[in-house]
Design a protein around this motif. Structure first.
Motif, short mmCIF file in Angstrom:
data_model
loop_
_atom_site.label_atom_id
_atom_site.label_comp_id
_atom_site.label_asym_id
_atom_site.label_seq_id
_atom_site.Cartn_x
_atom_site.Cartn_y
_atom_site.Cartn_z
N MET A 1 17.93 76.05 86.13
CA MET A 1 19.01 76.80 85.47
C MET A 1 19.27 76.22 84.09
SD MET A 1 22.58 77.80 87.38
CE MET A 1 23.73 76.92 86.32
N PRO A 2 19.26 77.04 83.08
CA PRO A 2 19.49 76.48 81.74
C PRO A 2 20.92 75.97 81.60
CG PRO A 2 19.44 78.90 81.65
CD PRO A 2 19.13 78.51 83.06
N SER A 3 21.07 74.92 80.86
CA SER A 3 22.43 74.43 80.59
C SER A 3 23.13 75.43 79.66
CB SER A 3 22.37 73.06 79.93
OG SER A 3 22.09 73.22 78.55
N HIS A 4 24.45 75.30 79.57
CA HIS A 4 25.23 76.18 78.73
C HIS A 4 24.69 76.21 77.29
CE1 HIS A 4 28.73 78.74 78.51
NE2 HIS A 4 29.02 78.20 77.34
N ALA A 5 24.32 75.04 76.80
CA ALA A 5 23.88 74.93 75.40
C ALA A 5 22.57 75.68 75.17
CB ALA A 5 23.73 73.47 75.01
N GLU A 6 21.80 75.87 76.24
CA GLU A 6 20.51 76.52 76.05
C GLU A 6 20.57 78.04 76.21
OE1 GLU A 6 17.55 72.93 77.55
OE2 GLU A 6 18.44 74.33 78.97
N GLU A 7 21.71 78.54 76.66
CA GLU A 7 21.82 79.99 76.80
C GLU A 7 21.62 80.68 75.47
OE1 GLU A 7 25.48 81.29 78.60
OE2 GLU A 7 25.10 79.97 80.32
N PRO A 8 20.93 81.82 75.49
CA PRO A 8 20.75 82.51 74.21
C PRO A 8 22.10 82.92 73.65
CG PRO A 8 20.06 83.92 76.04
CD PRO A 8 20.36 82.58 76.62
N ARG A 9 22.30 82.64 72.40
CA ARG A 9 23.56 82.98 71.77
C ARG A 9 23.24 83.80 70.53
NH1 ARG A 9 26.79 81.46 68.07
NH2 ARG A 9 29.03 81.85 68.31
N GLY A 10 23.69 85.03 70.53
CA GLY A 10 23.34 85.90 69.41
C GLY A 10 24.20 85.64 68.19
N GLY A 11 23.86 86.32 67.13
CA GLY A 11 24.63 86.21 65.89
C GLY A 11 23.81 86.73 64.76
N LEU A 12 24.51 87.18 63.75
CA LEU A 12 23.82 87.85 62.64
C LEU A 12 24.30 87.26 61.32
CD1 LEU A 12 22.01 90.24 61.73
CD2 LEU A 12 24.04 91.69 61.84
N THR A 13 23.36 86.85 60.49
CA THR A 13 23.71 86.49 59.12
C THR A 13 23.04 87.51 58.19
OG1 THR A 13 21.87 84.92 59.06
CG2 THR A 13 24.06 84.01 59.46
N ILE A 14 23.80 87.93 57.18
CA ILE A 14 23.29 88.84 56.16
C ILE A 14 23.18 88.00 54.90
CG2 ILE A 14 23.65 91.02 54.96
CD1 ILE A 14 25.62 91.77 57.24
N VAL A 15 21.95 87.72 54.50
CA VAL A 15 21.70 86.61 53.58
C VAL A 15 21.23 87.13 52.22
CG1 VAL A 15 20.43 84.47 53.22
CG2 VAL A 15 21.00 85.20 55.56
N GLY A 16 21.90 86.73 51.17
CA GLY A 16 21.44 86.99 49.81
C GLY A 16 20.55 85.86 49.36
N LEU A 17 19.32 86.20 48.97
CA LEU A 17 18.32 85.18 48.64
C LEU A 17 18.24 84.88 47.15
CD1 LEU A 17 15.35 86.09 51.00
CD2 LEU A 17 17.05 84.29 51.29
N GLY A 107 30.19 99.08 68.05
CA GLY A 107 31.14 98.36 68.90
C GLY A 107 30.59 97.07 69.46
N ALA A 108 29.41 96.65 69.04
CA ALA A 108 28.79 95.42 69.56
C ALA A 108 29.63 94.20 69.15
CB ALA A 108 27.37 95.28 69.02
N ALA A 109 29.79 93.28 70.10
CA ALA A 109 30.58 92.06 69.83
C ALA A 109 29.66 90.99 69.27
CB ALA A 109 31.25 91.59 71.11
N VAL A 110 29.19 91.21 68.09
CA VAL A 110 28.23 90.30 67.46
C VAL A 110 28.93 89.56 66.32
CG1 VAL A 110 26.14 90.25 66.03
CG2 VAL A 110 26.21 91.71 68.05
#
Lengths: 261, 261
Positions: A1-17, A107-110
């Motif tokens: 069983m993966p530990s809490h820290a290893e659970e996939p955690r989503g997130g989005l960055t919109i990055v200006g390069l 409505g995604a909680a991202v």
């Protein structure tokens, strides 16, 4: 069983390069790329990232597919760290608005973060002196998403008060005459001697700089392309010289009205 | 006898440091600071550089001494590597123009490079969604160097065509009413529901964000200060929500006119 820290955690960055080269990116932008499992963007913006993309899922998209790209980024970001990149600043003719609109509708909680970058106006200006020292306006000549008559009204308004104007998307195959059109609007309000800078590939490979004037600008129409940023000076802008050589454009901030130097 | 490589070689970089924190500076800006023998700038911009300044000659200057600071930088740059720093982008209400003007007048043969940074408009916008997605204008409300009637004409022009407007220097002790004045000009052309963002200390310690509307903005006058950047939305800007919560401002780029999403 993966530990809490290893659970996939989503997130989005919109990055200006920024303008392109790695040295003009911020550390925050590079960190967001490094942390991403998925990196999405146009091939030309991704290329300078080189080895930073090793081991990542890279989705190269093309112009004109912004809505699909935004939807894809949000779907992936529910369970993965996703970076969606734009050249310059993602909030200026970049991906930020369409991604945030699609996110709102989904409505995604991202979690989402917009990371600013050096926009083309500032990159181009830095190559030709200081043309945008005070007030200025930024107008795109692309009529893909904005009707041409609206663009023309905006051009008239900003030229009429003599502030410098940065033209994004000054020309493309589909609209070869928009640059000349913008120049003709400028000429209604500004002297023929008003300086104009055409900066192609600012701070990127293939950089090319032309300093001209409103009166002569039409002759340069052939060199303006979709990789160019054009700066039309304001009523106070002037050519900046070093000795006999034209080096760029200065728009004085007004110190000369208060000080002798 | 010193070798050729050890001879003092002057040069001047005019460096935009971005909003403040090191992570929002570009590598090019940091390299210019690292290479400098002299670093000149306002104390508040220098502070985040911390250990990068160790062993350097640091000249902390204060607001209102820009002409002297420019002259000093150029004198030193004849024989030393000098970096003169501005917050944000040095070419936008920063030190670039006055340094280049003084350099032009001095006739000094000093190499100069302007290094762009993330300007306050883009830093503030990134904190409140995507308010500047398309065309926009940047106007300073400081009447120290520009007559107030000129500022008011510019405000009328840009508000009249419904593009978002970023207000720099929206208030100070010497001009406590300029923010309310700008709001009253906006109200001539834009609905009371037009979104307004007040971003204090964007991406710096003490960051504070208020999302309001043109109709309510005057009530926020007390929170606007000289560290604030104000973004007044355009005719197409709207509040950006996540669920029930107001998160910021979106100015759609116009994809909704071409696509369903």
């Amino acid at each position: 069983m993966p530990s809490h820290a290893e659970e996939p955690r989503g997130g989005l960055t919109i990055v200006g390069l920024g303008p392109g080269r790695r040295e003009y990116m911020t550390a925050r932008a590079l960190k967001a790329i490094a942390a991403a499992e998925y990196v999405i963007g146009n091939a030309s913006y991704l290329e300078p990232l080189g080895p930073l993309l090793a081991g990542k899922n890279v989705i190269r998209s093309s112009m004109g597919k912004e809505v699909e790209r935004a939807q894809q980024a949000i779907d992936l970001a529910r369970s993965h760290a996703v970076a969606i990149v734009s050249g310059g600043d993602a909030g200026v003719y970049g991906m930020a608005s369409i991604v945030l609109e699609v996110l709102e509708n989904s409505g995604a909680a991202v979690d989402v973060e917009v990371i600013p970058g050096v926009t083309a106006a500032n990159a181009a200006a830095s190559r030709v002196g200081s043309p945008l020292s005070g007030d200025f306006a930024v107008i795109s000549l692309s009529d893909l998403l904005t009707p041409l008559e609206v663009i023309e009204q905006r051009l008239d308004a900003v030229f009429s008060v003599g502030i410098p104007v940065v033209l994004y998307n000054p020309k493309s195959r589909g609209r070869p005459h928009n640059f000349a059109l913008a120049v003709s609007h400028a000429r209604k309000y500004l002297a023929a001697s008003t300086p104009v800078a055409i900066v192609k590939n600012a701070l990127r490979d293939g950089e090319e700089i032309i300093i001209t004037t409103l009166g002569e600008a039409e002759k340069c129409e052939g060199t303006v392309d979709m990789h160019s940023t054009v700066i039309i000076g304001g009523s106070e802008s002037r050519i900046w010289r070093r000795g006999e050589n034209v080096k760029g454009i200065i728009t004085p901030r007004g110190y000369h009205r208060k000080y002798v130097y």
